[in-house]
Motif scaffolding. Structure first.
Motif, PDB file in Angstrom:
ATOM      1  N   ILE A   1     -52.480  26.957   9.886  1.00 26.62           N
ATOM      2  CA  ILE A   1     -53.833  27.066   9.582  1.00 26.62           C
ATOM      3  C   ILE A   1     -54.795  26.537   9.571  1.00 26.62           C
ATOM      4  CG2 ILE A   1     -53.324  27.227   6.778  1.00 26.62           C
ATOM      5  CD1 ILE A   1     -54.543  29.782   6.482  1.00 26.62           C
ATOM      6  N   LYS A   2     -54.644  24.662   9.151  1.00 28.06           N
ATOM      7  CA  LYS A   2     -55.114  24.158   9.275  1.00 28.06           C
ATOM      8  C   LYS A   2     -56.795  23.909  10.644  1.00 28.06           C
ATOM      9  CE  LYS A   2     -54.300  20.317   9.729  1.00 28.06           C
ATOM     10  NZ  LYS A   2     -52.915  19.151   9.128  1.00 28.06           N
ATOM     11  N   THR A   3     -55.858  23.696  11.919  1.00 28.64           N
ATOM     12  CA  THR A   3     -56.043  23.784  12.837  1.00 28.64           C
ATOM     13  C   THR A   3     -56.947  25.329  13.207  1.00 28.64           C
ATOM     14  OG1 THR A   3     -54.044  22.934  13.156  1.00 28.64           O
ATOM     15  CG2 THR A   3     -55.629  23.459  14.683  1.00 28.64           C
ATOM     16  N   ALA A   4     -56.260  26.643  12.989  1.00 27.94           N
ATOM     17  CA  ALA A   4     -57.288  27.468  13.282  1.00 27.94           C
ATOM     18  C   ALA A   4     -57.954  27.422  12.705  1.00 27.94           C
ATOM     19  CB  ALA A   4     -56.516  28.584  12.705  1.00 27.94           C
ATOM     20  N   VAL A   5     -58.529  26.801  10.987  1.00 26.74           N
ATOM     21  CA  VAL A   5     -59.744  26.920  10.182  1.00 26.74           C
ATOM     22  C   VAL A   5     -60.691  26.409  10.883  1.00 26.74           C
ATOM     23  CG1 VAL A   5     -60.684  26.552   8.114  1.00 26.74           C
ATOM     24  CG2 VAL A   5     -58.633  27.814   8.409  1.00 26.74           C
ATOM     25  N   VAL A   6     -60.350  24.312  11.460  1.00 26.69           N
ATOM     26  CA  VAL A   6     -61.639  24.186  11.816  1.00 26.69           C
ATOM     27  C   VAL A   6     -61.733  24.445  13.574  1.00 26.69           C
ATOM     28  CG1 VAL A   6     -61.254  21.659  13.018  1.00 26.69           C
ATOM     29  CG2 VAL A   6     -59.902  21.959  10.475  1.00 26.69           C
ATOM     30  N   TYR A   7     -60.826  24.870  14.279  1.00 27.72           N
ATOM     31  CA  TYR A   7     -61.049  25.158  15.407  1.00 27.72           C
ATOM     32  C   TYR A   7     -62.405  26.260  14.958  1.00 27.72           C
ATOM     33  CZ  TYR A   7     -57.899  22.630  18.304  1.00 27.72           C
ATOM     34  OH  TYR A   7     -56.851  21.940  18.622  1.00 27.72           O
ATOM     35  N   LYS A   8     -62.183  27.262  14.233  1.00 21.51           N
ATOM     36  CA  LYS A   8     -63.123  28.436  14.212  1.00 21.51           C
ATOM     37  C   LYS A   8     -64.104  27.831  14.038  1.00 21.51           C
ATOM     38  CE  LYS A   8     -62.582  31.751  13.818  1.00 21.51           C
ATOM     39  NZ  LYS A   8     -63.366  33.506  15.238  1.00 21.51           N
ATOM     40  N   LYS A   9     -64.041  26.709  12.969  1.00 19.02           N
ATOM     41  CA  LYS A   9     -66.138  26.055  12.323  1.00 19.02           C
ATOM     42  C   LYS A   9     -66.637  25.787  13.628  1.00 19.02           C
ATOM     43  CE  LYS A   9     -67.266  22.561   9.940  1.00 19.02           C
ATOM     44  NZ  LYS A   9     -67.692  21.522  11.239  1.00 19.02           N
ATOM     45  N   GLU A  10     -65.898  25.080  14.486  1.00 15.26           N
ATOM     46  CA  GLU A  10     -66.083  24.225  16.237  1.00 15.26           C
ATOM     47  C   GLU A  10     -66.866  25.121  16.803  1.00 15.26           C
ATOM     48  OE1 GLU A  10     -63.955  19.764  15.491  1.00 15.26           O
ATOM     49  OE2 GLU A  10     -63.314  21.189  16.950  1.00 15.26           O
ATOM     50  N   SER A  11     -65.785  26.622  16.803  1.00 13.44           N
ATOM     51  CA  SER A  11     -65.776  27.352  18.011  1.00 13.44           C
ATOM     52  C   SER A  11     -67.401  27.730  17.876  1.00 13.44           C
ATOM     53  CB  SER A  11     -65.225  28.088  18.156  1.00 13.44           C
ATOM     54  OG  SER A  11     -64.550  28.879  16.920  1.00 13.44           O
ATOM     55  N   LEU A  12     -67.673  28.140  16.001  1.00 13.75           N
ATOM     56  CA  LEU A  12     -68.904  28.964  16.064  1.00 13.75           C
ATOM     57  C   LEU A  12     -70.390  28.345  15.884  1.00 13.75           C
ATOM     58  CD1 LEU A  12     -67.234  31.220  12.598  1.00 13.75           C
ATOM     59  CD2 LEU A  12     -68.385  32.558  14.799  1.00 13.75           C
ATOM     60  N   GLU A  13     -69.934  26.972  16.066  1.00 16.12           N
ATOM     61  CA  GLU A  13     -71.017  26.246  15.785  1.00 16.12           C
ATOM     62  C   GLU A  13     -71.499  26.008  16.722  1.00 16.12           C
ATOM     63  OE1 GLU A  13     -70.460  23.437  11.877  1.00 16.12           O
ATOM     64  OE2 GLU A  13     -69.589  22.458  13.702  1.00 16.12           O
ATOM     65  N   LYS A  14     -70.627  25.851  18.129  1.00 17.62           N
ATOM     66  CA  LYS A  14     -70.280  25.367  19.056  1.00 17.62           C
ATOM     67  C   LYS A  14     -71.111  26.532  19.852  1.00 17.62           C
ATOM     68  CE  LYS A  14     -67.822  23.570  23.010  1.00 17.62           C
ATOM     69  NZ  LYS A  14     -66.987  23.526  24.144  1.00 17.62           N
ATOM     70  N   GLU A  15     -71.177  27.568  19.785  1.00 19.83           N
ATOM     71  CA  GLU A  15     -71.055  28.964  19.724  1.00 19.83           C
ATOM     72  C   GLU A  15     -72.878  29.281  19.584  1.00 19.83           C
ATOM     73  OE1 GLU A  15     -69.173  32.452  18.764  1.00 19.83           O
ATOM     74  OE2 GLU A  15     -70.932  33.467  18.398  1.00 19.83           O
ATOM     75  N   ARG A  16     -73.200  29.160  18.325  1.00 16.62           N
ATOM     76  CA  ARG A  16     -74.852  28.897  17.742  1.00 16.62           C
ATOM     77  C   ARG A  16     -75.106  28.285  17.348  1.00 16.62           C
ATOM     78  NH1 ARG A  16     -72.557  32.624  12.126  1.00 16.62           N
ATOM     79  NH2 ARG A  16     -71.321  33.821  13.527  1.00 16.62           N
TER      80      ARG A  16
END
Ligand code: KG4
Ligand code: ZN
Length: 337
Positions: A212-227
């Motif tokens: 879950i730690k990795t999933a949360v960090v990936y979510k942050k990074e992918s949203l930042e990349k997208e936006r």
């Protein structure tokens, strides 16, 4: 009986004085601010501060209690698990006091002291019970027959739950310790915004939080990349609220299933994460729904503190137990006791 307790397992230097089960004083100094810029506890700094603070903290606790050192009849001290450099300061201080005053020394397990914190309330749990320690270093589920007969029945296979709070908070630039920061940000509207999942194992009661730690960090990074910009406050809240809900639900589910399996209606919690507001609310709901008795320490005694150390020392001393002055400090938890 007057008991002095000392706890120096990590970055807190704590001392408490009890008369039997009554807390006369407890006093804690912390080096937490000196670790903030590193995003986690630096063992070398923690040990040095323990050395700087121990004398002051013990003197203060005695003064606040209005008890002179020569009236102390037993000394309880945490000797592990924890940071060995930090533990050694408290352990050696306690040994010297015990030797000098000619009173018994009681070496106390850090995790059992976390569970004993729930016994400091007027309504005490009865044995046997399931004990769940949720802290920065451990996520350990025990079957406790009494404090001298304890069996580990489940644990995290990787990161401890508090550790994951701290690591995620660090990735989001929220500071250390992460638990209270994420707890404050929690917004119930977003508890299921993202489908984060923690690991639970079908056999036994082990958990896993590194996924879950990795999933949360990936979510942050992918949203930042997208936006193409850092996330705003609202989006951070959505991610961290979903993270917290998943963690809390997993912990509660694990313990409810274990209560069924071991046929015990009493569950005792301890450790820093037990201070989490959402966790406390969901536990309260689950207790009502499943007819379980849940005991959670007062907020002041969820985190590392010497009052439960002195309390547990009193119980053990009363039942004729004492420790050798040759006891050592240890960093990892022995698997059985
Ligand atoms: O029990 P503790 O003081 O020290 C250990 O034995 O590890 O626990 C410290 C841990 C830290 O990881 C901290 O982030 C977490 O407890 N913690 C919390 C909360 N308060 C402290 N986690 C979630 N919600 C909180 N309110
Ligand atoms: Zn602790």
């Amino acid at each position: 009986m007057y008991i002095l307790g000392i706890e120096t397992s990590c970055d807190e230097t704590s001392c408490a004085v009890l008369r039997d089960r009554d807390i006369l004083s407890h006093c804690t100094l912390s080096s937490v601010k000196q670790h903030k810029r590193f995003g986690g506890v630096v063992p070398e700094i923690a040990a040095r501060r323990q050395y700087d603070y121990i004398d002051t903290v013990v003197r203060l606790a005695l003064k606040k209690a209005g008890v002179r050192l020569d009236r102390i009849q037993a000394i309880g001290v945490v000797n592990g698990p924890g940071l060995v450099g930090s533990l050694l300061v408290g352990l050696n201080f306690a040994k010297a006091l015990a030797l000098n005053r000619d009173v018994p020394l009681l070496c106390i397990n850090h995790l059992y002291a976390h569970l004993y914190a729930a016994f400091l309330k007027p309504k005490r749990p009865s044995f046997p019970f399931l004990g769940f320690v949720v802290s920065g270093g451990h996520t350990h589920l025990y079957l406790v027959n009494d404090f001298r007969s304890i069996r580990l029945v489940g644990k995290t296979r990787d990161d401890a739950v508090g550790e994951v709070y701290d690591k995620i908070a660090r990735q989001f630039g929220l500071g250390y310790p992460g638990g209270p920061c994420i707890d404050k940000l929690f917004d119930i509207r977003f508890k299921q915004q993202y489908p984060f999942r923690c690991g639970i194992f079908l056999q036994g009661f082990d958990t896993s939080f590194s996924g879950i730690k990795t999933a949360v960090v990936y979510k942050k990074e992918s949203l930042e990349k997208e936006r193409r910009m850092p996330l705003g406050k609202e989006e951070v809240k959505k991610i961290l609220s979903s993270f917290q809900e998943s963690v809390v639900t997993t912990l509660v589910k694990t313990v409810v299933q274990a209560a069924e399996r071991f046929k015990t209606g009493t569950i005792v919690f301890g450790g820093g994460v037990a201070a989490n507001q959402r966790f406390r609310t969901v536990l309260h709901e689950a207790a009502g729904k499943h007819g379980l008795k849940m005991y959670i320490p007062d907020m002041a005694f969820c985190s590392d503190n010497a009052a439960p150390v002195a309390g547990l020392a009193y119980e053990l001393c009363k039942s004729g137990f004492t420790s050798s002055l040759h006891e050592r400090a240890y960093s990892a938890m022995p698997l059985s006791v």
